[in-house]
Design an enzyme around this catalytic site. Structure first.
Site, PDB file in Angstrom:
ATOM      1  N   GLY A  10       1.317  29.945  92.205  1.00 40.61           N
ATOM      2  CA  GLY A  10       1.189  31.280  92.775  1.00 40.61           C
ATOM      3  C   GLY A  10       0.536  32.263  91.811  1.00 40.61           C
ATOM      4  N   ASP A 126       9.328  34.865  88.316  1.00 39.33           N
ATOM      5  CA  ASP A 126      10.742  34.507  88.412  1.00 39.33           C
ATOM      6  C   ASP A 126      11.405  34.364  87.039  1.00 39.33           C
ATOM      7  OD1 ASP A 126      10.228  34.305  91.130  1.00 39.33           O
ATOM      8  OD2 ASP A 126       9.899  32.156  91.015  1.00 39.33           O
TER       9      ASP A 126
END
Length: 186
Positions: A10, A126
């Site tokens: 991503g 994250d």
């Protein structure tokens, strides 16, 4: 040396800054930098590498995304993708720098175990890669959370669970936890 660099998985803020830093240091030391388009797909399907020049690296820090492109690409389906990447590295590069998250680093580890000269750079908002303090993209995610909380408080509204908001930290809650800590400190 011919040093390849790719961004996989991503998108995250800071990718172009990382590519620029890698490119500038390698070019300064007399190496050739090869940008691999679209992550692992650029090595597994048809080789998609091109030389990166100093002029390619100018003015990219403020640009979003990644100048190399990125893709989520499964090297195990169809089978043989890992082996094609290994062969492409052997044929076209002296070393590879992979910038990515958990999946990217699992592939990088497999490649290193099979003799590929590879270095991994942690990138995931994250912040869930073992052995890293902060991954590329994480600081921006925290800043956005803090800004959102700050705006919410200044606007007189307070976010609540009934609004259906959630943390996109996959199996971890680092963005929510650090955003909350930062908001408490402000």
């Amino acid at each position: 040396m011919r040093i390849g660099v790719l961004t996989a998985g991503g998108d995250a803020p800071g990718l172009n800054a990382a590519i620029r830093a890698i490119g500038q240091m390698a070019l300064r030391d007399g190496h050739e930098v090869i940008g691999i388009a679209n992550g692992w797909a650029g090595l597994a399907s048809e080789y998609a590498g091109r030389p990166l020049l100093a002029s390619d690296l100018q003015g990219v820090i403020a640009q979003g995304g990644t100048l190399l492109g990125t893709a989520r690409y499964n090297l195990d389906s169809p089978t043989g993708g890992r082996e094609r990447v290994l062969a492409a590295i052997d044929e076209h590069l002296d070393a590879l720098i992979s910038i990515g998250g958990d999946g990217t680093h699992r592939i990088s580890t497999w490649l290193a175990d099979h003799g590929a000269p590879i270095v991994g750079v942690p990138k995931t908002l994250d912040n869930d890669l073992l052995g890293t303090d902060y991954c590329i993209g994480f600081d921006t995610a925290i800043s956005i959370v803090c800004e959102s909380i700050d705006r919410s408080l200044h606007d007189g509204g307070v976010a609540s669970p009934r609004h259906g908001r959630r943390d996109d930290g996959r199996l971890t809650g680092w963005v929510a936890a650090m955003g909350g800590l930062a908001a408490v400190r402000t």
